[in-house]
Design an enzyme around this catalytic site. Structure first.
Site, PDB file in Angstrom:
ATOM      1  N   CYS A   2      29.995  39.058  29.144  1.00 17.07           N
ATOM      2  CA  CYS A   2      28.744  39.078  28.387  1.00 17.07           C
ATOM      3  C   CYS A   2      28.529  37.777  27.621  1.00 17.07           C
ATOM      4  CB  CYS A   2      28.765  40.194  27.357  1.00 17.07           C
ATOM      5  SG  CYS A   2      29.288  41.765  27.981  1.00 17.07           S
ATOM      6  N   ARG A  27      28.365  33.031  32.998  1.00 14.49           N
ATOM      7  CA  ARG A  27      29.449  33.931  32.600  1.00 14.49           C
ATOM      8  C   ARG A  27      29.415  35.242  33.384  1.00 14.49           C
ATOM      9  NH1 ARG A  27      31.777  32.816  27.724  1.00 14.49           N
ATOM     10  NH2 ARG A  27      32.080  34.987  27.198  1.00 14.49           N
ATOM     11  N   TRP A  76      27.483  42.274  30.887  1.00 17.01           N
ATOM     12  CA  TRP A  76      28.265  42.546  32.093  1.00 17.01           C
ATOM     13  C   TRP A  76      28.858  43.929  31.857  1.00 17.01           C
ATOM     14  CZ3 TRP A  76      33.398  43.221  33.799  1.00 17.01           C
ATOM     15  CH2 TRP A  76      33.627  42.895  35.143  1.00 17.01           C
ATOM     16  N   ASN A 112      30.232  41.526  22.477  1.00 16.79           N
ATOM     17  CA  ASN A 112      31.053  41.284  23.677  1.00 16.79           C
ATOM     18  C   ASN A 112      32.410  41.900  23.427  1.00 16.79           C
ATOM     19  OD1 ASN A 112      29.031  39.646  24.523  1.00 16.79           O
ATOM     20  ND2 ASN A 112      30.179  37.733  24.344  1.00 16.79           N
ATOM     21  N   GLY A 113      33.023  42.417  24.489  1.00 20.38           N
ATOM     22  CA  GLY A 113      34.365  42.979  24.333  1.00 20.38           C
ATOM     23  C   GLY A 113      34.351  44.465  24.604  1.00 20.38           C
ATOM     24  N   GLU A 495      44.376  29.352  47.145  1.00 19.12           N
ATOM     25  CA  GLU A 495      43.206  28.922  46.379  1.00 19.12           C
ATOM     26  C   GLU A 495      42.009  28.689  47.310  1.00 19.12           C
ATOM     27  OE1 GLU A 495      42.192  29.139  43.569  1.00 19.12           O
ATOM     28  OE2 GLU A 495      40.652  27.621  43.276  1.00 19.12           O
ATOM     29  N   LYS A 499      38.349  30.512  47.159  1.00 17.04           N
ATOM     30  CA  LYS A 499      37.081  29.764  47.095  1.00 17.04           C
ATOM     31  C   LYS A 499      36.126  30.289  48.163  1.00 17.04           C
ATOM     32  CE  LYS A 499      37.138  28.432  43.949  1.00 17.04           C
ATOM     33  NZ  LYS A 499      38.197  28.543  43.041  1.00 17.04           N
ATOM     34  N   GLU A 502      35.052  34.170  47.426  1.00 19.11           N
ATOM     35  CA  GLU A 502      34.270  34.532  46.236  1.00 19.11           C
ATOM     36  C   GLU A 502      32.836  34.038  46.287  1.00 19.11           C
ATOM     37  OE1 GLU A 502      35.820  33.009  42.504  1.00 19.11           O
ATOM     38  OE2 GLU A 502      36.448  31.165  43.459  1.00 19.11           O
ATOM     39  N   HIS A 518      54.637  39.459  60.754  1.00 21.19           N
ATOM     40  CA  HIS A 518      55.149  40.727  60.230  1.00 21.19           C
ATOM     41  C   HIS A 518      54.045  41.749  60.031  1.00 21.19           C
ATOM     42  CE1 HIS A 518      59.097  38.986  59.911  1.00 21.19           C
ATOM     43  NE2 HIS A 518      58.536  37.907  59.381  1.00 21.19           N
ATOM     44  N   LYS A 617      32.570  34.488  34.561  1.00 23.05           N
ATOM     45  CA  LYS A 617      33.329  33.244  34.420  1.00 23.05           C
ATOM     46  C   LYS A 617      34.564  33.441  33.545  1.00 23.05           C
ATOM     47  CE  LYS A 617      33.997  28.768  34.756  1.00 23.05           C
ATOM     48  NZ  LYS A 617      34.600  28.312  36.015  1.00 23.05           N
TER      49      LYS A 617
HETATM   50  C1  F6R Z   1      38.036  31.664  40.673  1.00 27.98           C
HETATM   51  C2  F6R Z   1      38.138  31.656  39.216  1.00 27.98           C
HETATM   52  C3  F6R Z   1      38.923  32.733  38.574  1.00 27.98           C
HETATM   53  C4  F6R Z   1      39.626  32.211  37.313  1.00 27.98           C
HETATM   54  C5  F6R Z   1      40.313  33.382  36.590  1.00 27.98           C
HETATM   55  C6  F6R Z   1      41.064  32.903  35.373  1.00 27.98           C
HETATM   56  O1  F6R Z   1      37.298  30.581  41.132  1.00 27.98           O
HETATM   57  O2  F6R Z   1      37.570  30.817  38.553  1.00 27.98           O
HETATM   58  O3  F6R Z   1      39.829  33.316  39.454  1.00 27.98           O
HETATM   59  O4  F6R Z   1      40.567  31.254  37.683  1.00 27.98           O
HETATM   60  O5  F6R Z   1      39.350  34.310  36.197  1.00 27.98           O
HETATM   61  O6  F6R Z   1      40.200  32.308  34.452  1.00 27.98           O
HETATM   62  P1  F6R Z   1      40.727  31.344  33.345  1.00 27.98           P
HETATM   63  O7  F6R Z   1      41.251  30.120  34.019  1.00 27.98           O
HETATM   64  O8  F6R Z   1      39.545  31.059  32.483  1.00 27.98           O
HETATM   65  O9  F6R Z   1      41.822  32.069  32.625  1.00 27.98           O
END
Ligand code: F6R
Length: 622
Positions: A2, A27, A76, A112-113, A495, A499, A502, A518, A617
């Site tokens: 949020c 976010r 959110w 938020n929270g 990673e 990418k 997502e 396996h 985010k």
């Molecule tokens: C993927 C991505 C997320 C963050 C994860 C941790 O592209 O950005 O997987 O890496 O939510 O977030 P932080 O780094 O802010 O703790």
């Protein structure tokens, strides 16, 4: 998660709040709302499910709401569906209001929270005559503030303090009281909140980009701290109601850094900002040409005394940790254990005392990573965080902080912050390796020289993206993809796969190449995309033979490898080369084409790579 944006000042609050909310869109959210109070004391609330543009249309970009004090929110959903009724702001009246009609609730708030004990509090408030129109914990929180305010006939700060003592969970809360026109009150625990001031205006927001356009003068609200915001001033209070003296800090970001700067998408802009992010990170921690963390409080003896590393993180930051594990083992020769923060926090893992616990987090606010930090703190020698946001909770609660100077990252999918994290980890590996005498100065310098050339090599990869665009369009309708590699290449697969999945919504999996046989290999069909990452010379033949096995089952083989390995073309249907660097650092180069691949598949499918569905985010809830 949020986003909160509040304003009190001389301007009309509506347009400022909507502008701030639009800068918090990254976010992640699924509904939005705004409340503005006019000079007569009337509050007008408008809420909308879906995108912010719905709210903007309903309020003519905020201009239909008269008044210079207000609160806005992007929600959110956690408790309750993402409906108009559940959207914030919430009010202390028994009936909801979201159409812009005038109401005078004593308390109007956004949050938020998560309030963990909201069910119990709801029952208590029902007994006292309150009625609830929404399913949210926030409505309970707002009504609890109202309850204490009226019961004890105290001021807003005391009412908030009483509420904070009673609620369990996390919150960044901003409220307006009918009895206190032109004022906003805030309270915070474990959810991010910043306050910005100019001469005659005050802002509250979940993150700096929301208000950078207006001010760089920022206060970081501390845990269990409250504040009274009046135009041009923020006064902070502790739980006892005593004033906490505080001076604002100057945000290290410029207003432009949170803009798209000519790019259509933040994700692409941030991919292209990686050479700079990496360069700035190297400079930050090599002040006199050698790795030196003394400005952050870490002295050479600290490197000598570390016997073991624990690294905790989530998502991409976890992948940075996995990648670094190989680098630490190779360069520093010390045992490393990498744990997903969300798993670690509920396990009874005994930690060795003489160890350093590292938490990696772009936002510095990820709830699970923060919890892992707190848990590790009880057992280990010292804690160190690698964060991109100064003043964040994880930075504040760790013994040492290495801040990645990557600038604000707005796209949900991390790119430049990841690259910067990895560089810090390389430098830490060199620092520990040389501190422990594992490598001599000369070797350390050679490695450092290789690291210094990484930005240029990333630039080279970014200068020709046509091959990747071709691959992206060929597979834009693919149902699935597999990314395989060994060692560091496996970490890159993890990673890269994240990418791709997502932002393009293609189901993509990363596998350690040796694990395919396996079980997973049975999924391969004619034409399935298998991306092999083969940058590690000693593992090249092994991964190659796994690719040959995949090809024999009809898979389409795309290979990503270093320049010297042209022999791969005999096996691969598609090859992408990256420049060579020292083997431990190849991950920094191999990942770039995979970031571009995810981005361009997303574009080919007409998606918005900056705001993938269902994602947020900064994940400030479990
Ligand atoms: C993927 C991505 C997320 C963050 C994860 C941790 O592209 O950005 O997987 O890496 O939510 O977030 P932080 O780094 O802010 O703790």
């Amino acid at each position: 998660m949020c986003g909160i944006m509040g304003y009190v000042g001389k301007k009309q609050a509506g347009p400022v709040i909507l502008d701030g909310l639009s800068r918090l869109e990254y976010r992640g959210y699924d509904s939005a709302g705004i409340a503005v109070r006019d000079d007569s004391g009337d509050v007008r609330i408008v809420k909308a499910a879906g995108k912010l543009k719905n709210l903007a249309e309903m309020t003519q970009n905020g201009s239909s709401l008269e008044g210079t004090c207000g609160l806005g929110h992007t929600r959110w959903a956690t408790h309750g569906e993402p409906t108009q009724t559940n959207a914030h702001p919430h009010i202390s009246l028994n009936e909801e209001e979201h159409s812009g009609a005038a109401v005078v609730p004593q308390v109007t708030g956004v949050h938020n929270g998560i309030i963990e004990n909201y069910q119990e509090l709801r029952i208590k408030l029902l007994r006292h005559g309150y009625r609830f129109y929404s399913d949210t914990d926030t409505e309970v929180l707002v009504k609890l503030v109202d309850y204490y305010y009226k019961k004890y006939k105290v001021g807003p700060i005391d009412a908030l303090a009483k509420t904070m003592v009673r609620v369990q969970g996390s919150y960044a809360l901003a409220v307006m009281f009918a009895d206190y026109p032109g004022e906003i009150y805030t309270a915070r625990k474990d959810s991010p909140m910043i306050i910005g001031v100019t001469e005659d205006e005050t802002f509250v927001a979940s993150d700096i980009p929301a208000i950078l356009k207006y001010t760089q003068s920022i206060y970081y609200a501390e845990n269990l701290e409250m504040a009274r915001l009046i135009p041009g001033q923020a006064i902070f209070y502790d739980l006892n109601g005593d004033i906490v003296p505080k001076t604002p800090q100057i945000a290290e970001y410029s207003a432009d850094s949170a803009e798209k700067g000519g790019y259509e998408f933040f994700m692409l802009k941030e991919i292209y900002e990686q050479p700079k992010a990496v360069r700035d990170t190297i400079s930050a921690f090599t002040p006199d040409g050698e790795v030196d963390f003394s400005a952050e409080g870490l002295l050479p003896d600290d490197a000598k005394n570390v016997e073991r590393l624990y690294i905790f993180a989530c998502g991409s930051a976890y992948h940075a940790a996995v990648l670094s594990q190989y680098v630490f083992e190779e360069l520093a020769g010390i045992p490393v254990r990498v744990e997903m923060a969300s798993e670690f926090r509920y396990r009874a893992v005994p930690l060795e005392k003489n160890s350093l616990a590292i938490v990696i987090s772009q936002s510095g606010e990820t709830a699970d990573s923060l919890a892992a930090l707190r848990k590790a703190k009880e057992q280990v020698l010292k804690t160190l965080s690698i964060v991109n946001v100064s003043g964040s909770s994880i930075a504040r609660e760790s013994d040492y902080t290495l801040r990645t100077p990557a600038g604000p990252e707005i796209a949900v999918a991390t790119t430049k912050a990841f690259s910067a994290q990895v560089i810090v980890l390389y430098l830490l590996a060199l620092w520990i390796g040389s501190g422990k005498g594992r490598m001599d100065r000369e070797r350390c310098r050679e490695y450092l020289e290789e690291i210094r050339q990484i930005p240029e090599k990333i630039e080279e990869i970014l200068s020709d993206k046509t091959k990747i665009q071709w691959l992206a369009s060929k597979f834009s309708n693919a149902k699935e993809a597999f990314l395989i590699g060994r060692g560091i290449d496996y970490a890159v697969s993890m990673e890269g796969s994240l990418k791709v999945k997502e932002v393009s919504y293609i189901h993509s999996e990363a596998y350690a190449a040796g694990e395919l046989k396996h079980g997973t290999i049975s999924l391969l069909e004619k034409g399935t995309l298998v991306i092999g990452i083969l940058t590690q010379k000693d593992l090249y033949e092994k991964t190659l033979s796994n690719l040959i096995e995949c090809k024999a089952r009809g898979a389409y083989i795309a290979a990503l490898t270093g320049r010297g390995n042209s022999g791969i073309e005999e096996t691969a249907d598609f090859t992408m080369y990256v420049p060579e660097t020292a083997q431990p650092f190849m991950g920094s180069l191999a990942l770039i084409p995979l970031q571009l691949l995810g981005f361009y598949i997303s574009i080919a499918k007409g998606l918005d790579p900056d705001k993938p569905r269902n994602l947020a985010k900064s994940v400030t809830v479990e």
